[in-house]
Design a protein around this motif. Structure first.
Motif, PDB file in Angstrom:
ATOM      1  N   ASN A 157      -9.501  -4.472   7.697  1.00  0.00           N
ATOM      2  CA  ASN A 157      -8.728  -3.790   8.743  1.00  0.00           C
ATOM      3  C   ASN A 157      -7.502  -4.598   9.153  1.00  0.00           C
ATOM      4  N   GLU A 158      -7.631  -5.918   9.112  1.00  0.00           N
ATOM      5  CA  GLU A 158      -6.465  -6.743   9.413  1.00  0.00           C
ATOM      6  C   GLU A 158      -5.392  -6.580   8.350  1.00  0.00           C
ATOM      7  N   TRP A 159      -5.808  -6.451   7.081  1.00  0.00           N
ATOM      8  CA  TRP A 159      -4.843  -6.181   6.008  1.00  0.00           C
ATOM      9  C   TRP A 159      -4.205  -4.807   6.192  1.00  0.00           C
ATOM     10  N   ILE A 160      -5.016  -3.822   6.570  1.00  0.00           N
ATOM     11  CA  ILE A 160      -4.472  -2.471   6.793  1.00  0.00           C
ATOM     12  C   ILE A 160      -3.448  -2.490   7.909  1.00  0.00           C
ATOM     13  N   LYS A 161      -3.742  -3.259   8.949  1.00  0.00           N
ATOM     14  CA  LYS A 161      -2.803  -3.370  10.071  1.00  0.00           C
ATOM     15  C   LYS A 161      -1.453  -3.933   9.615  1.00  0.00           C
ATOM     16  N   ASP A 162      -1.502  -4.822   8.627  1.00  0.00           N
ATOM     17  CA  ASP A 162      -0.281  -5.494   8.173  1.00  0.00           C
ATOM     18  C   ASP A 162       0.367  -4.827   6.968  1.00  0.00           C
ATOM     19  N   VAL A 163      -0.030  -3.579   6.666  1.00  0.00           N
ATOM     20  CA  VAL A 163       0.563  -2.859   5.533  1.00  0.00           C
ATOM     21  C   VAL A 163       2.077  -2.820   5.680  1.00  0.00           C
ATOM     22  N   GLY A 164       2.760  -3.103   4.568  1.00  0.00           N
ATOM     23  CA  GLY A 164       4.229  -3.078   4.582  1.00  0.00           C
ATOM     24  C   GLY A 164       4.858  -4.432   4.810  1.00  0.00           C
ATOM     25  N   LYS A 165       4.063  -5.413   5.256  1.00  0.00           N
ATOM     26  CA  LYS A 165       4.580  -6.757   5.479  1.00  0.00           C
ATOM     27  C   LYS A 165       4.453  -7.581   4.207  1.00  0.00           C
ATOM     28  N   GLU A 166       5.318  -8.606   4.114  1.00  0.00           N
ATOM     29  CA  GLU A 166       5.201  -9.527   2.985  1.00  0.00           C
ATOM     30  C   GLU A 166       3.916 -10.331   3.140  1.00  0.00           C
ATOM     31  N   ALA A 221      -3.254  -5.238  -5.819  1.00  0.00           N
ATOM     32  CA  ALA A 221      -3.590  -4.919  -4.424  1.00  0.00           C
ATOM     33  C   ALA A 221      -2.515  -5.473  -3.486  1.00  0.00           C
ATOM     34  N   GLU A 222      -2.070  -6.691  -3.739  1.00  0.00           N
ATOM     35  CA  GLU A 222      -1.004  -7.274  -2.905  1.00  0.00           C
ATOM     36  C   GLU A 222       0.274  -6.436  -2.993  1.00  0.00           C
ATOM     37  N   TYR A 223       0.596  -6.005  -4.179  1.00  0.00           N
ATOM     38  CA  TYR A 223       1.793  -5.172  -4.354  1.00  0.00           C
ATOM     39  C   TYR A 223       1.665  -3.877  -3.561  1.00  0.00           C
ATOM     40  N   ASN A 224       0.510  -3.265  -3.647  1.00  0.00           N
ATOM     41  CA  ASN A 224       0.291  -2.002  -2.926  1.00  0.00           C
ATOM     42  C   ASN A 224       0.408  -2.186  -1.423  1.00  0.00           C
ATOM     43  N   ILE A 225      -0.150  -3.283  -0.915  1.00  0.00           N
ATOM     44  CA  ILE A 225      -0.093  -3.544   0.528  1.00  0.00           C
ATOM     45  C   ILE A 225       1.354  -3.728   0.987  1.00  0.00           C
ATOM     46  N   CYS A 226       2.137  -4.403   0.159  1.00  0.00           N
ATOM     47  CA  CYS A 226       3.537  -4.698   0.527  1.00  0.00           C
ATOM     48  C   CYS A 226       4.446  -3.477   0.381  1.00  0.00           C
ATOM     49  N   HIS A 227       4.114  -2.567  -0.500  1.00  0.00           N
ATOM     50  CA  HIS A 227       5.045  -1.483  -0.830  1.00  0.00           C
ATOM     51  C   HIS A 227       4.477  -0.101  -0.493  1.00  0.00           C
ATOM     52  N   THR A 228       3.614  -0.056   0.501  1.00  0.00           N
ATOM     53  CA  THR A 228       3.029   1.217   0.934  1.00  0.00           C
ATOM     54  C   THR A 228       3.371   1.451   2.393  1.00  0.00           C
ATOM     55  N   SER A 229       3.540   2.681   2.740  1.00  0.00           N
ATOM     56  CA  SER A 229       3.824   3.020   4.136  1.00  0.00           C
ATOM     57  C   SER A 229       2.602   2.747   5.000  1.00  0.00           C
ATOM     58  N   LYS A 230       2.881   2.487   6.285  1.00  0.00           N
ATOM     59  CA  LYS A 230       1.795   2.197   7.204  1.00  0.00           C
ATOM     60  C   LYS A 230       0.845   3.383   7.318  1.00  0.00           C
ATOM     61  N   LEU A 231      -0.403   3.052   7.581  1.00  0.00           N
ATOM     62  CA  LEU A 231      -1.440   4.074   7.715  1.00  0.00           C
ATOM     63  C   LEU A 231      -1.501   4.558   9.152  1.00  0.00           C
ATOM     64  N   ASP A 232      -1.657   5.843   9.330  1.00  0.00           N
ATOM     65  CA  ASP A 232      -1.795   6.394  10.678  1.00  0.00           C
ATOM     66  C   ASP A 232      -3.193   6.104  11.218  1.00  0.00           C
ATOM     67  N   ASN A 233      -3.248   5.946  12.547  1.00  0.00           N
ATOM     68  CA  ASN A 233      -4.529   5.850  13.262  1.00  0.00           C
ATOM     69  C   ASN A 233      -5.409   4.699  12.780  1.00  0.00           C
ATOM     70  N   VAL A 234      -4.811   3.531  12.579  1.00  0.00           N
ATOM     71  CA  VAL A 234      -5.595   2.351  12.194  1.00  0.00           C
ATOM     72  C   VAL A 234      -6.581   1.992  13.296  1.00  0.00           C
ATOM     73  N   LEU A 235      -6.162   2.245  14.550  1.00  0.00           N
ATOM     74  CA  LEU A 235      -7.019   1.936  15.693  1.00  0.00           C
ATOM     75  C   LEU A 235      -8.372   2.639  15.564  1.00  0.00           C
ATOM     76  N   SER A 236      -8.347   3.886  15.127  1.00  0.00           N
ATOM     77  CA  SER A 236      -9.581   4.650  14.976  1.00  0.00           C
ATOM     78  C   SER A 236     -10.487   4.028  13.925  1.00  0.00           C
ATOM     79  N   HIS A 237      -9.903   3.545  12.827  1.00  0.00           N
ATOM     80  CA  HIS A 237     -10.709   2.905  11.774  1.00  0.00           C
ATOM     81  C   HIS A 237     -11.347   1.617  12.288  1.00  0.00           C
ATOM     82  N   CYS A 238     -10.593   0.881  13.096  1.00  0.00           N
ATOM     83  CA  CYS A 238     -11.143  -0.342  13.679  1.00  0.00           C
ATOM     84  C   CYS A 238     -12.285  -0.020  14.643  1.00  0.00           C
ATOM     85  N   HIS A 239     -12.117   1.075  15.365  1.00  0.00           N
ATOM     86  CA  HIS A 239     -13.166   1.482  16.303  1.00  0.00           C
ATOM     87  C   HIS A 239     -14.440   1.868  15.540  1.00  0.00           C
TER      88      HIS A 239
END
Length: 913
Positions: free
Chosen positions: A899-908, A324-342
């Protein structure tokens, strides 16, 4: 062709006897063979006869066929009996055919199957469904591979709507044969809803079997079963069993199944289930989800794993977490994260409102503003005295704001003026500027105002301007400011050109930077027009920038005059505060702010949960106290009722007794005074009746002219006294009611006596004393010896003049010496009769006077005890089931971390284990 196939098709004769003799008729061939066999020393004619029976059958000579088959004694006998039954069936002898079929006993699976299928068809034609069902089940059980047996059974079950049999046949055959066809039948039955009564474990051998056969069918089966169990009591059981099975299979990426996993995960942690219900499901669920997830779903699966692992360490395999950590670090950001948080915010809001932990309207409004990404929010802040209000007024082109307001005001461009006050309890339209200034002048609490007006500056720059509450130095005002800072995409901090960048301002700005490190800050040096020269103004600007750079290295200062506003200054200001309109950047910032508000909401809900229990305990105590007071008031009022009833009735009885005694004492005197009615020249033959009438008339006059007016006066006096007693009761009750309503904090109790009783008594007094209908009584005609003697003498001697003197004296003596007490009592009782009836109704009337207050108190006491009972039940439930509130909030926090993890997708990331 095998022997069994020959026997089934009744072609044994062809293969055995017709070789190379096809030009001859079978009858001739078999006849020759029969004659030839008879020549043998020990002839065996059974085979030939069997073959002859087949030929006769082919030519529909069923009786001859039966005759031949009856004499078969060798190993072909069971088949011969089966053929005989077939012949009976052709002849329409159904009963004989059935008996023959049932009499066949064989170890041959083929013959058994053939007989069973014939019986099945026979029973089906006769409408004997139960017998047909029994036969087909037996043949499927013993010879499932016999041609068409299972297919015949399937069609039969479907036609007869034997749902359970059809499902079990399809599942068993799919497992046994590993046939795609049977798996597809199962899928069809699931979609029809035929499998809802089956426990999930029933399919756990079937699912791996389908997985081995066909991946597409596997997907369809899993999806169909999943949807069939959704919203059912067995749903959690299904998820647990399925995940246990799938964890042992080599799974491929599958969008449809991944979507089902995602949907189920959201349902599981959406506040509907306790943690203990799902804790054994989630680990395998997340692990399998990550294995099957595709594209964006993989981000959701991986972020869910990391969030769950943080909240429940060691519940997931380390390898799963590492993936899961690998996927979070090596995946492109997700569109419309704001909507998921809402969506998360909306879920929490709904849950909170369903559990009476409502979310404040003010927070809902803030979230609504964050979701509007078409407008950038520019907050204006600064200490009192720096000209913040005049700066905003100059931008808007309207003299709207007054200095030092405690309100947060969001200005938006709109075609028409519209002002709305936002509070936690709701929103209220502000009618005019008079109300607006009254609201903003209040220092009791920070008000939020949604202010819409036509503004070229806001429209041109796509901005909403937020006037932050002025800093008053209090901790609360600063906390309010930091909460509202979540609305801002950028901050304009207004400095005073005369005293730029004070220590107080530095302290405020450092707190802002600490609280919102990524928030762009623009410094406006207001009141630049108060600087005397351009050189001095430039010096102030340079000095201010220099001091600011120690804390804000990239800080720039914009000199501004709220007094000499111009188009050029406005355009320069627009360029100075120009915010990056990149939607990705804006949404990322808004997402962070929304997540902050969600975390704050979760914290508030936890505090509300504690406060809820405390409030219930206080409410129970308060209601118990008020119930005690109400009971005391009720007892006092009942005592008061008894007291007033006794006193008023006693007063009436004393008055009535006084009148009664007066009547009894006076009437004898009146009657004795009737001696003046007797004259010497009276007609003594009729004097008795005349004197009786006179006595009645005088009594009537006395009662009407003397007693009734006196009684009326005393009744009025008694009514006035009673009214005074009632008013005393009212005053006492009013004080009691006021005291209780003070405890309620509202006009909860309204206790009113029924003073109509007084009006009724007054009408009754008028009615009873208006006139007395007095029926004459026999005062002198009571048949006493003296009266009878005198009455007789009057009739006998009354016409003789010399006797009148004697009769005169006798009558006077009679009237004067008669005892009238008994008569007086009778007259008094008759006269007082209606007054006695009135007295008997007094207790009812007085009870009616007190009825409403007593009823209201009794009802209020009952309602109070009912409320105490309900609150105790709620309290016991809260204490007995703390997880009812704690678990959903904990799971909302898991979703927040996801959602906080989704927001940080692509970060170490740092490992979470």
């Amino acid at each position: 062709m095998t022997l069994e196939e020959q026997l089934i098709n009744k072609t044994y004769y062809k293969v055995t006897y017709m070789n190379e003799q096809e030009e001859k008729h079978p009858i001739q061939v078999l006849g020759d063979a029969y004659l030839l066999e008879q020549r043998n020393e020990l002839p065996d004619l059974s085979y030939i006869r069997y073959a002859q029976g087949e030929v006769y059958f082919q030519f529909k000579d069923f009786e001859a066929a039966i005759f031949k088959w009856e004499n078969i004694t060798n190993e072909l006998q069971p088949w011969a009996r089966k053929n005989m039954a077939d012949a009976y069936l052709e002849l329409g002898l159904v009963t004989d055919a059935e008996e023959m079929y049932l009499s066949i006993h064989t170890e041959s699976p083929t013959l058994h199957a053939e007989v069973s299928l014939q019986l099945f068809s026979l029973y089906l034609e006769q409408g004997k469904i139960d017998k047909a069902d029994k036969v087909i089940k037996e043949v499927v059980s013993l010879t499932p591979d016999y041609p068409n047996v299972t297919e015949i059974a399937r069609r039969f079950y479907e036609e007869q709507e034997k749902v359970q049999d059809a499902v079990e046949l399809a599942v068993n055959e799919a497992i046994r044969t590993e046939s795609l066809k049977w798996s597809q039948f199962v899928n069809e039955y699931v979609q029809k809803g035929w499998t809802k009564t089956y426990k999930p474990e029933y399919f756990m051998e079937f699912i791996p079997a389908v997985h081995q056969v066909d991946q597409k069918c596997f997907e369809q089966i899993v999806a169909s079963l999943w949807n069939s169990y959704k919203q059912e009591d067995l749903y959690l059981k299904w998820l647990k069993e399925l995940n246990t099975v799938l964890s042992k299979l080599e799974l491929q990426k599958n969008a449809r199944i991944s979507s089902l996993y995602k949907e189920a995960y959201i349902e599981l942690i959406d506040g509907q289930f306790y943690i203990k219900e799902i804790s054994s499901i989630i680990p395998d669920h997340l692990s399998n989800w990550q294995r099957v997830s595709v594209s964006t779903d993989q981000i959701f699966a991986s972020s869910a794993i990391l969030a769950w692992s943080e909240m429940f360490p060691a519940s997931l395999d380390l390898g799963v977490v590492s993936d899961a950590e690998y996927n979070i670090c090596h995946t492109s950001k997700l569109d419309n994260v704001l909507s998921h948080c809402h969506q998360l915010f909306e879920s929490i809001t709904k849950w909170a409102e369903d559990h009476e932990l409502g979310v404040g309207h003010k927070m809902k409004w803030m979230v609504q503003q964050l979701m509007d990404c078409n407008v950038h929010h520019l907050m204006v802040a600064g200490p009192t005295g720096n000209g913040k209000s005049s700066f905003i007024n100059s931008i808007l082109g309207e003299n709207i704001l007054k200095p030092s307001t405690s309100s947060l005001i969001m200005f938006k461009d709109n075609e028409a003026l519209n002002m709305t006050e936002i509070t936690d309890s709701g929103s209220k339209r502000i009618a005019d500027f008079s109300d607006f200034y009254q609201i903003t002048a209040s220092q009791l609490q920070t008000k939020v105002i949604d202010f819409h007006l036509p503004s070229d500056f806001l429209h041109k720059n796509g901005l909403a301007l937020i006037d932050a509450p002025s800093f008053q130095g209090s901790t609360k005002s600063r906390n309010d400011f930091f909460d509202y800072l979540q609305l801002a995409d950028g901050l304009v901090f207004v400095l005073n050109a005369n005293v730029p960048f004070t220590d107080k301002e530095c302290d405020i700005l450092l707190q802002i930077q600490k609280f919102a490190p990524s928030l762009p800050i623009y410094f406006v040096l207001n009141k630049i027009d108060t600087i005397y020269s351009e050189h001095e103004a430039n010096s102030v600007i340079e000095e201010t920038e220099s001091r600011l750079s120690e804390y804000f290295p990239s800080a720039k200062v914009f000199p501004y005059s709220s007094v000499y506003n111009s188009e050029e200054q406005s355009e320069q200001l627009s360029e100075f505060v120009k915010i990056d309109h990149n939607q990705d950047v804006l949404q990322q910032g808004r997402t962070e702010k929304l997540l902050y508000l969600i975390r704050q909401l979760i914290t508030d809900l936890l505090e509300k949960r504690v406060k809820m229990e405390t409030d219930i305990v206080k409410s129970i105590s308060w209601n118990e106290d008020i119930a005690g007071r109400l009971n005391g008031a009720l007892h006092q009022l009942r005592d008061l009722e008894s007291e007033k009833m006794e006193h008023i009735q006693t007063e009436y009885q004393m008055m009535e007794e006084e009148i009664r005694n007066e009547v009894i004492n006076t009437i004898p005197t009146i009657l004795k005074g009737c001696t003046d009615f007797i004259k010497e020249d009276s007609d003594f033959r009729h004097i008795h009746n005349e004197l009786n009438d006179e006595m009645n008339n005088r009594v009537q006059d006395y009662l009407h002219n003397d007693i009734l007016p006196k009684y009326y006066g005393q009744l009025k006096k008694w009514i006035a006294t009673s009214n005074s007693e009632f008013n005393q009761s009212k005053e006492y009750l009013d004080e009691m009611c006021e005291s209780l309503n003070k405890l309620y904090g509202e006009e909860r109790l309204k206790l009113e006596f029924d003073f109509r009783v007084i009006d009724d008594w007054s009408r009754d007094a008028d009615r009873m004393t208006n006139a007395v209908r007095f029926e004459k009584i026999n005062i002198l005609s009571r048949n006493t010896p003296t009266q009878l003697l005198l009455k007789g003498a009057g009739k006998l001697f009354g016409g003789i003049p010399q006797n009148k003197s004697m009769l005169y004296n006798k009558y006077k003596s009679l009237v004067d010496n008669e005892d009238y007490y008994g008569v007086a009592v009778i007259i008094a009782n008759k006269f007082m009769q209606q007054f006695d009836l009135f007295e008997k109704g007094l207790d009812r009337d007085i009870s009616m006077f007190f009825h409403n207050p007593l009823s209201v108190l009794e009802q209020t006491i009952a309602e109070t005890y009912e409320k105490i009972k309900r609150q105790n039940e709620i309290l016991q439930n809260l204490r007995a089931n703390p997880e009812k509130y704690k678990d959903p909030i904990t799971l909302f926090e898991v979703r927040l971390r996801q959602n906080e993890w989704i927001k940080d997708v692509g970060k170490e990331t740092q490992p979470v284990y």
